[in-house]
Design a protein around this motif. Structure first.
Motif, PDB file in Angstrom:
ATOM      1  N   SER A 103       0.813  -1.211   0.000  1.00 20.84           N
ATOM      2  CA  SER A 103       0.000   0.000   0.000  1.00 20.84           C
ATOM      3  C   SER A 103       0.849   1.264   0.000  1.00 20.84           C
ATOM      4  O   SER A 103       0.502   2.265  -0.628  1.00 20.84           O
ATOM      5  CB  SER A 103      -0.944   0.000   1.206  1.00 20.84           C
ATOM      6  OG  SER A 103      -1.812  -1.120   1.169  1.00 20.84           O
ATOM      7  N   PHE A 104       1.973   1.257   0.713  1.00 24.23           N
ATOM      8  CA  PHE A 104       2.788   2.465   0.867  1.00 24.23           C
ATOM      9  C   PHE A 104       4.112   2.376   0.121  1.00 24.23           C
ATOM     10  O   PHE A 104       5.031   3.143   0.401  1.00 24.23           O
ATOM     11  CB  PHE A 104       3.068   2.717   2.349  1.00 24.23           C
ATOM     12  CG  PHE A 104       1.832   2.964   3.164  1.00 24.23           C
ATOM     13  CD1 PHE A 104       1.137   4.157   3.069  1.00 24.23           C
ATOM     14  CD2 PHE A 104       1.348   1.982   4.024  1.00 24.23           C
ATOM     15  CE1 PHE A 104      -0.008   4.385   3.820  1.00 24.23           C
ATOM     16  CE2 PHE A 104       0.210   2.196   4.779  1.00 24.23           C
ATOM     17  CZ  PHE A 104      -0.473   3.399   4.675  1.00 24.23           C
ATOM     18  N   ALA A 105       4.204   1.468  -0.839  1.00 20.50           N
ATOM     19  CA  ALA A 105       5.486   1.276  -1.533  1.00 20.50           C
ATOM     20  C   ALA A 105       5.943   2.529  -2.259  1.00 20.50           C
ATOM     21  O   ALA A 105       7.143   2.825  -2.317  1.00 20.50           O
ATOM     22  CB  ALA A 105       5.373   0.104  -2.513  1.00 20.50           C
ATOM     23  N   ASN A 106       5.024   3.308  -2.825  1.00 15.81           N
ATOM     24  CA  ASN A 106       5.394   4.489  -3.616  1.00 15.81           C
ATOM     25  C   ASN A 106       5.200   5.805  -2.861  1.00 15.81           C
ATOM     26  O   ASN A 106       5.348   6.871  -3.439  1.00 15.81           O
ATOM     27  CB  ASN A 106       4.553   4.516  -4.901  1.00 15.81           C
ATOM     28  CG  ASN A 106       4.803   3.291  -5.769  1.00 15.81           C
ATOM     29  OD1 ASN A 106       5.932   2.814  -5.890  1.00 15.81           O
ATOM     30  ND2 ASN A 106       3.737   2.758  -6.378  1.00 15.81           N
ATOM     31  N   VAL A 107       4.865   5.743  -1.586  1.00 12.65           N
ATOM     32  CA  VAL A 107       4.710   6.955  -0.780  1.00 12.65           C
ATOM     33  C   VAL A 107       6.074   7.319  -0.204  1.00 12.65           C
ATOM     34  O   VAL A 107       6.732   6.461   0.401  1.00 12.65           O
ATOM     35  CB  VAL A 107       3.676   6.734   0.344  1.00 12.65           C
ATOM     36  CG1 VAL A 107       3.509   7.999   1.174  1.00 12.65           C
ATOM     37  CG2 VAL A 107       2.349   6.288  -0.257  1.00 12.65           C
ATOM     38  N   GLY A 141       6.784   4.838   2.668  1.00 13.92           N
ATOM     39  CA  GLY A 141       7.388   3.717   1.969  1.00 13.92           C
ATOM     40  C   GLY A 141       8.646   3.227   2.659  1.00 13.92           C
ATOM     41  O   GLY A 141       8.955   2.030   2.636  1.00 13.92           O
ATOM     42  N   THR A 142       9.386   4.143   3.282  1.00 12.31           N
ATOM     43  CA  THR A 142      10.582   3.750   4.036  1.00 12.31           C
ATOM     44  C   THR A 142      10.219   3.162   5.391  1.00 12.31           C
ATOM     45  O   THR A 142      10.817   2.178   5.829  1.00 12.31           O
ATOM     46  CB  THR A 142      11.491   4.971   4.240  1.00 12.31           C
ATOM     47  OG1 THR A 142      11.853   5.504   2.966  1.00 12.31           O
ATOM     48  CG2 THR A 142      12.750   4.591   5.002  1.00 12.31           C
ATOM     49  N   ILE A 143       9.219   3.756   6.046  1.00 14.18           N
ATOM     50  CA  ILE A 143       8.830   3.271   7.365  1.00 14.18           C
ATOM     51  C   ILE A 143       8.258   1.852   7.282  1.00 14.18           C
ATOM     52  O   ILE A 143       8.550   0.999   8.126  1.00 14.18           O
ATOM     53  CB  ILE A 143       7.801   4.230   7.997  1.00 14.18           C
ATOM     54  CG1 ILE A 143       8.441   5.591   8.256  1.00 14.18           C
ATOM     55  CG2 ILE A 143       7.238   3.642   9.294  1.00 14.18           C
ATOM     56  CD1 ILE A 143       7.480   6.623   8.787  1.00 14.18           C
ATOM     57  N   PHE A 144       7.469   1.597   6.225  1.00 12.38           N
ATOM     58  CA  PHE A 144       6.832   0.281   6.076  1.00 12.38           C
ATOM     59  C   PHE A 144       7.489  -0.517   4.956  1.00 12.38           C
ATOM     60  O   PHE A 144       6.819  -1.233   4.213  1.00 12.38           O
ATOM     61  CB  PHE A 144       5.339   0.445   5.802  1.00 12.38           C
ATOM     62  CG  PHE A 144       4.586   1.133   6.899  1.00 12.38           C
ATOM     63  CD1 PHE A 144       4.387   0.510   8.113  1.00 12.38           C
ATOM     64  CD2 PHE A 144       4.098   2.416   6.723  1.00 12.38           C
ATOM     65  CE1 PHE A 144       3.694   1.142   9.131  1.00 12.38           C
ATOM     66  CE2 PHE A 144       3.391   3.054   7.730  1.00 12.38           C
ATOM     67  CZ  PHE A 144       3.194   2.421   8.940  1.00 12.38           C
ATOM     68  N   ALA A 145       8.794  -0.427   4.858  1.00 15.75           N
ATOM     69  CA  ALA A 145       9.525  -1.167   3.827  1.00 15.75           C
ATOM     70  C   ALA A 145       9.670  -2.634   4.230  1.00 15.75           C
ATOM     71  O   ALA A 145       9.736  -2.972   5.409  1.00 15.75           O
ATOM     72  CB  ALA A 145      10.898  -0.545   3.606  1.00 15.75           C
ATOM     73  N   GLY A 146       9.733  -3.504   3.216  1.00 18.32           N
ATOM     74  CA  GLY A 146       9.848  -4.937   3.439  1.00 18.32           C
ATOM     75  C   GLY A 146      11.286  -5.372   3.594  1.00 18.32           C
ATOM     76  O   GLY A 146      12.187  -4.542   3.672  1.00 18.32           O
ATOM     77  N   PRO A 147      11.514  -6.667   3.656  1.00 15.87           N
ATOM     78  CA  PRO A 147      10.536  -7.752   3.511  1.00 15.87           C
ATOM     79  C   PRO A 147       9.787  -8.030   4.812  1.00 15.87           C
ATOM     80  O   PRO A 147      10.237  -7.619   5.881  1.00 15.87           O
ATOM     81  CB  PRO A 147      11.422  -8.945   3.146  1.00 15.87           C
ATOM     82  CG  PRO A 147      12.714  -8.663   3.840  1.00 15.87           C
ATOM     83  CD  PRO A 147      12.889  -7.174   3.770  1.00 15.87           C
ATOM     84  N   PRO A 148       8.639  -8.732   4.727  1.00 13.85           N
ATOM     85  CA  PRO A 148       7.916  -9.095   5.950  1.00 13.85           C
ATOM     86  C   PRO A 148       8.764  -9.996   6.841  1.00 13.85           C
ATOM     87  O   PRO A 148       9.596 -10.770   6.359  1.00 13.85           O
ATOM     88  CB  PRO A 148       6.674  -9.831   5.430  1.00 13.85           C
ATOM     89  CG  PRO A 148       6.553  -9.420   4.000  1.00 13.85           C
ATOM     90  CD  PRO A 148       7.943  -9.173   3.515  1.00 13.85           C
ATOM     91  N   SER A 149       8.561  -9.883   8.133  1.00 14.59           N
ATOM     92  CA  SER A 149       9.372 -10.657   9.074  1.00 14.59           C
ATOM     93  C   SER A 149       8.541 -11.077  10.272  1.00 14.59           C
ATOM     94  O   SER A 149       7.688 -10.321  10.741  1.00 14.59           O
ATOM     95  CB  SER A 149      10.570  -9.835   9.546  1.00 14.59           C
ATOM     96  OG  SER A 149      11.308 -10.523  10.537  1.00 14.59           O
ATOM     97  N   TYR A 150       8.782 -12.295  10.754  1.00 15.33           N
ATOM     98  CA  TYR A 150       8.131 -12.751  11.979  1.00 15.33           C
ATOM     99  C   TYR A 150       8.630 -11.972  13.185  1.00 15.33           C
ATOM    100  O   TYR A 150       7.901 -11.818  14.171  1.00 15.33           O
ATOM    101  CB  TYR A 150       8.419 -14.241  12.206  1.00 15.33           C
ATOM    102  CG  TYR A 150       7.682 -15.188  11.300  1.00 15.33           C
ATOM    103  CD1 TYR A 150       7.093 -14.748  10.104  1.00 15.33           C
ATOM    104  CD2 TYR A 150       7.568 -16.531  11.618  1.00 15.33           C
ATOM    105  CE1 TYR A 150       6.428 -15.626   9.275  1.00 15.33           C
ATOM    106  CE2 TYR A 150       6.896 -17.421  10.791  1.00 15.33           C
ATOM    107  CZ  TYR A 150       6.337 -16.954   9.613  1.00 15.33           C
ATOM    108  OH  TYR A 150       5.665 -17.828   8.786  1.00 15.33           O
TER     109      TYR A 150
END
Length: 333
Positions: free
Chosen positions: A167-171, A175-184
């Motif tokens: 959702s926030f990849a291009n914001v 985009g930096t705050i919610f950057a991936g990759p997903p992690s447990y």
């Protein structure tokens, strides 16, 4: 009853002045003894606190002499290097980030629950919700950690984090705050666990202080046509703001020092990144995970981390006390 009083008076008169003086002295002795016992209990708190501070300073002194101010400005943590490199910047960053995120989540939810329980909740539903809040407060922190590791972490990594990342990849900033990759294991997962853990403190204290609002004030507001939201915003919150802020600061102190639950789910990585989905560590988690294997300068560095956490908590509580004093002075005016 009158006969008993007359008999008691006769006995006192028959006892004479000597026995009466002895009874008065016995009362005075008991009162003085009670005074000094309670005073000793109060002074013991100061002695224990002073002992903790002195022991932390003594244990951290080798690290203070070896690293100085650079301990606060270094992000690298390499106790096995030659010479050892110890920096508190990573744990400090993780402690502040997780605590801030936890409070951002917990404050509105906790206040919302408290407002619902005191203003909107049906009578039959108040007790079950209140018991549920109390149960949240009574769950051991290690249970929260295990639940976060086995249930919450996989759910966030598989469903919630990918949604936010896309959702926030291009914001620009988000985009930096919610950057991936997903992690447990991540800062956000630990912050969410902290938010759940401190939620009962905010809710319980807010409910108690909301109940102290005089009903006549709320009835007067409703009488002039105010809605429930307007009554809460203009009457309940202003009247109880001192107690609410006190509960929030108590919850913040709990979030800063939480250990076991955070250690399970934060990842224990000494790094600083802009993404809240990356692994990290906190001061308490670092101490808990490494203290048993440390010695020498390495152990002194961990004790210095504990001293920093102590100082941080002290300043947070001192700032809260100063804020409450100013609010009380304004209310008095």
């Amino acid at each position: 009853m009158a006969d008993m009083a007359v008999q008691s008076s006769d006995v006192m008169e028959a006892a004479g002045p000597y026995d009466r003086a002895r009874a008065i002295n016995a009362f005075k002795l008991g009162d003085v003894t009670f005074y000094w016992i309670t005073r000793a209990c109060a002074i013991s708190v100061l002695l224990i606190l002073s002992g903790i501070i002195l022991s932390l300073i003594a244990g951290a002194w080798p690290a203070i002499r070896a690293f100085g101010v650079s301990f606060l400005l270094t992000a690298r943590w390499a106790p096995t290097a030659d010479p050892p490199v110890l920096g508190a910047l990573g744990p400090l960053y993780g402690t502040l980030v997780t605590s801030v995120i936890a409070m951002i989540i917990a404050i509105p939810v906790g206040l919302g629950i408290a407002i619902f329980l005191t203003e909107l909740c049906p009578q039959w539903l108040r007790r079950p919700i209140g018991i549920a809040v109390e149960l949240l407060a009574g769950i051991p922190s290690i249970i929260y950690g295990m639940w976060g590791f086995f249930v919450l972490g996989p759910f966030l990594a598989n469903y919630f984090q990918p949604f936010l990342i896309d959702s926030f990849a291009n914001v620009p900033v988000l985009g930096t705050i919610f950057a991936g990759p997903p992690s447990y294991l991540s800062l956000f997962n630990a912050a969410l666990i902290l938010a759940i853990m401190v939620l009962p403190f905010i809710t319980a204290i807010s409910v108690d202080v909301f109940k102290t609002v005089p009903p006549v004030l709320k009835e007067a507001a409703y009488g002039v046509g105010c809605t429930t939201w307007e009554v809460v915003r203009n009457v309940v919150i202003p009247y109880t703001r001192v107690g609410v802020i006190g509960g929030i600061m108590l919850a913040l102190g709990r979030a800063l020092g939480e250990t076991m639950a955070v250690t399970f789910i934060i990842g224990n990585a000494y790094r600083i990144t802009g993404s809240v989905f990356s692994p990290g560590t906190t001061i308490s988690a670092a101490i808990a995970s490494e203290f048993a294997e440390s010695d020498g300068l390495y152990q002194s560095g961990l004790i210095l981390l504990g001293l920093l956490l102590f100082v941080m908590t002290f300043f947070v509580l001192a700032a809260a006390r100063l804020m409450l004093m100013r609010l009380e002075q304004k209310a008095g005016k």
